[in-house]
Design a protein around this motif. Structure first.
Motif, mmCIF file in Angstrom:
data_model
loop_
_atom_site.group_PDB
_atom_site.id
_atom_site.type_symbol
_atom_site.label_atom_id
_atom_site.label_comp_id
_atom_site.label_asym_id
_atom_site.label_seq_id
_atom_site.Cartn_x
_atom_site.Cartn_y
_atom_site.Cartn_z
ATOM 1 N N ALA A 40 -3.284 -9.623 -4.961
ATOM 2 C CA ALA A 40 -2.251 -8.606 -4.785
ATOM 3 C C ALA A 40 -2.003 -7.875 -6.107
ATOM 4 O O ALA A 40 -1.805 -6.652 -6.130
ATOM 5 N N ARG A 41 -2.057 -8.609 -7.191
ATOM 6 C CA ARG A 41 -1.857 -8.008 -8.519
ATOM 7 C C ARG A 41 -2.929 -6.953 -8.791
ATOM 8 O O ARG A 41 -2.623 -5.841 -9.242
ATOM 9 N N ASP A 42 -4.195 -7.273 -8.505
ATOM 10 C CA ASP A 42 -5.278 -6.306 -8.705
ATOM 11 C C ASP A 42 -5.137 -5.113 -7.770
ATOM 12 O O ASP A 42 -5.402 -3.973 -8.167
ATOM 13 N N ALA A 43 -4.722 -5.364 -6.529
ATOM 14 C CA ALA A 43 -4.520 -4.260 -5.581
ATOM 15 C C ALA A 43 -3.422 -3.323 -6.075
ATOM 16 O O ALA A 43 -3.543 -2.090 -5.958
ATOM 17 N N LEU A 44 -2.372 -3.885 -6.653
ATOM 18 C CA LEU A 44 -1.298 -3.050 -7.201
ATOM 19 C C LEU A 44 -1.775 -2.246 -8.406
ATOM 20 O O LEU A 44 -1.462 -1.063 -8.539
ATOM 21 N N LEU A 45 -2.548 -2.884 -9.283
ATOM 22 C CA LEU A 45 -3.094 -2.153 -10.430
ATOM 23 C C LEU A 45 -4.049 -1.056 -9.964
ATOM 24 O O LEU A 45 -4.051 0.045 -10.520
ATOM 25 N N ASP A 46 -4.866 -1.358 -8.953
ATOM 26 C CA ASP A 46 -5.761 -0.331 -8.400
ATOM 27 C C ASP A 46 -4.967 0.850 -7.861
ATOM 28 O O ASP A 46 -5.328 2.015 -8.084
ATOM 29 N N ALA A 47 -3.880 0.563 -7.139
ATOM 30 C CA ALA A 47 -3.052 1.618 -6.567
ATOM 31 C C ALA A 47 -2.375 2.425 -7.671
ATOM 32 O O ALA A 47 -2.312 3.666 -7.600
ATOM 33 N N TYR A 48 -1.896 1.753 -8.702
ATOM 34 C CA TYR A 48 -1.268 2.437 -9.836
ATOM 35 C C TYR A 48 -2.281 3.337 -10.540
ATOM 36 O O TYR A 48 -2.018 4.509 -10.804
ATOM 37 N N GLN A 49 -3.450 2.795 -10.805
ATOM 38 C CA GLN A 49 -4.507 3.546 -11.484
ATOM 39 C C GLN A 49 -4.914 4.767 -10.661
ATOM 40 O O GLN A 49 -5.008 5.880 -11.192
ATOM 41 N N ALA A 50 -5.158 4.575 -9.376
ATOM 42 C CA ALA A 50 -5.590 5.681 -8.516
ATOM 43 C C ALA A 50 -4.520 6.766 -8.426
ATOM 44 O O ALA A 50 -4.827 7.968 -8.462
ATOM 45 N N THR A 51 -3.268 6.365 -8.343
ATOM 46 C CA THR A 51 -2.184 7.341 -8.258
ATOM 47 C C THR A 51 -2.050 8.110 -9.568
ATOM 48 O O THR A 51 -1.851 9.325 -9.555
ATOM 49 N N GLU A 86 -4.864 10.664 -9.605
ATOM 50 C CA GLU A 86 -4.764 11.736 -8.611
ATOM 51 C C GLU A 86 -3.502 12.579 -8.750
ATOM 52 O O GLU A 86 -3.532 13.783 -8.499
ATOM 53 N N GLU A 87 -2.391 11.938 -9.125
ATOM 54 C CA GLU A 87 -1.103 12.622 -9.088
ATOM 55 C C GLU A 87 -0.447 12.792 -10.457
ATOM 56 O O GLU A 87 0.488 13.561 -10.588
ATOM 57 N N GLY A 88 -0.897 12.029 -11.448
ATOM 58 C CA GLY A 88 -0.280 12.086 -12.761
ATOM 59 C C GLY A 88 0.835 11.070 -12.913
ATOM 60 O O GLY A 88 1.309 10.479 -11.943
ATOM 61 N N GLN A 89 1.250 10.891 -14.150
ATOM 62 C CA GLN A 89 2.208 9.846 -14.492
ATOM 63 C C GLN A 89 3.570 10.061 -13.850
ATOM 64 O O GLN A 89 4.188 9.123 -13.360
ATOM 65 N N ARG A 90 4.043 11.280 -13.794
ATOM 66 C CA ARG A 90 5.385 11.543 -13.262
ATOM 67 C C ARG A 90 5.497 11.240 -11.772
ATOM 68 O O ARG A 90 6.552 10.827 -11.296
ATOM 69 N N ALA A 91 4.433 11.445 -11.032
ATOM 70 C CA ALA A 91 4.450 11.200 -9.589
ATOM 71 C C ALA A 91 4.180 9.735 -9.245
ATOM 72 O O ALA A 91 4.285 9.344 -8.078
ATOM 73 N N THR A 92 3.860 8.945 -10.238
ATOM 74 C CA THR A 92 3.486 7.557 -10.003
ATOM 75 C C THR A 92 4.734 6.679 -10.063
ATOM 76 O O THR A 92 5.058 6.102 -11.089
ATOM 77 N N THR A 93 5.430 6.596 -8.928
ATOM 78 C CA THR A 93 6.641 5.787 -8.844
ATOM 79 C C THR A 93 6.299 4.406 -8.294
ATOM 80 O O THR A 93 5.236 4.199 -7.704
ATOM 81 N N LEU A 94 7.229 3.480 -8.462
ATOM 82 C CA LEU A 94 7.028 2.133 -7.921
ATOM 83 C C LEU A 94 6.868 2.172 -6.404
ATOM 84 O O LEU A 94 6.028 1.467 -5.847
ATOM 85 N N SER A 95 7.641 3.008 -5.738
ATOM 86 C CA SER A 95 7.557 3.111 -4.276
ATOM 87 C C SER A 95 6.192 3.624 -3.835
ATOM 88 O O SER A 95 5.606 3.117 -2.873
ATOM 89 N N VAL A 96 5.691 4.626 -4.527
ATOM 90 C CA VAL A 96 4.378 5.196 -4.195
ATOM 91 C C VAL A 96 3.283 4.148 -4.401
ATOM 92 O O VAL A 96 2.398 3.978 -3.558
ATOM 93 N N VAL A 97 3.353 3.432 -5.512
ATOM 94 C CA VAL A 97 2.345 2.403 -5.810
ATOM 95 C C VAL A 97 2.399 1.296 -4.766
ATOM 96 O O VAL A 97 1.359 0.859 -4.260
ATOM 97 N N ALA A 98 3.590 0.837 -4.427
ATOM 98 C CA ALA A 98 3.728 -0.229 -3.428
ATOM 99 C C ALA A 98 3.158 0.217 -2.080
ATOM 100 O O ALA A 98 2.390 -0.520 -1.452
ATOM 101 N N ALA A 99 3.508 1.416 -1.663
ATOM 102 C CA ALA A 99 3.014 1.920 -0.376
ATOM 103 C C ALA A 99 1.498 2.041 -0.388
ATOM 104 O O ALA A 99 0.832 1.654 0.582
ATOM 105 N N ARG A 100 0.958 2.546 -1.470
ATOM 106 C CA ARG A 100 -0.496 2.715 -1.558
ATOM 107 C C ARG A 100 -1.215 1.373 -1.539
ATOM 108 O O ARG A 100 -2.316 1.259 -1.015
ATOM 109 N N ALA A 101 -0.604 0.364 -2.128
ATOM 110 C CA ALA A 101 -1.208 -0.971 -2.153
ATOM 111 C C ALA A 101 -0.955 -1.728 -0.862
ATOM 112 O O ALA A 101 -1.537 -2.801 -0.649
#
Length: 179
Positions: free
Chosen positions: A3-14, A17-32
């Motif tokens: 799960a930790r790697d999946a979250l890092l993958d989601a954070y990295q991909a976001t 694709e979207e930049g640092q400002r759009a990379t919120t915890l909610s977005v990362v959680a949903a993507r993962a």
């Protein structure tokens, strides 16, 4: 995959694709595909996610340094030859951490400096001369930047150059440093 790697993958991909400002915890959680609480169990904050991504870069950079140190043809040729966009794990994390660094994230900036300094040290050890070592590092940096602009490993705009085309220059620099 954990799960930790999946979250890092989601954070990295976001980030990519979207930049640092759009990379919120909610977005990362949903993507993962996990709840925000699940994300917070592994990463207590957005800063903790950044630190996890930086740690990932450092692991992959150490693997690259081992390959560079052991490369047939030497570290300089390896560095220039591999300074192309492949879309591989190292490329993706490198660019994501670079985005954090561009947003003034001190840990990301330090990780990027440390990685480049380690590459330079291997080249310097081979070359034995500071200016030539830096020139070779900059050849690779420029090649990578050029490839990243085009988004492809093989440039096709007539303005770009390939690693193979740069190898005679690297060889001349190495020969001049030996002389």
């Amino acid at each position: 995959m954990s799960a930790r790697d999946a979250l890092l993958d989601a954070y990295q991909a976001t980030l990519l694709e979207e930049g640092q400002r759009a990379t919120t915890l909610s977005v990362v959680a949903a993507r993962a595909g996990v709840s925000k609480g699940g994300l917070l169990y592994h990463f207590a904050s957005k800063e903790a996610l950044a630190e996890g991504l930086i740690a990932r870069l450092e692991v992959l950079a150490q693997e690259d340094l081992v390959a560079m140190r052991e490369a047939q043809g030497g570290p300089s040729r390896y560095y220039v030859r591999t300074s192309v966009w492949t879309g591989g794990d190292f490329d993706l994390v490198f660019v994501a951490v670079a985005q954090l660094a561009q947003e003034s994230h001190a840990g990301a900036q330090e990780a990027m400096r440390r990685t480049r300094a380690q590459w330079l040290e291997l080249i310097r050890a081979e070359v034995g001369e500071e200016a030539t070592a830096r020139a070779i590092l900059l050849l690779g940096d420029g090649l990578y930047f050029d490839a990243a602009l085009g988004g492809a490993a093989e440039p096709s705009d007539g303005l770009s150059i390939t690693p193979a085309e740069l190898m005679p220059i690297v060889d001349r620099l190495l020969a001049a440093a030996d002389g």
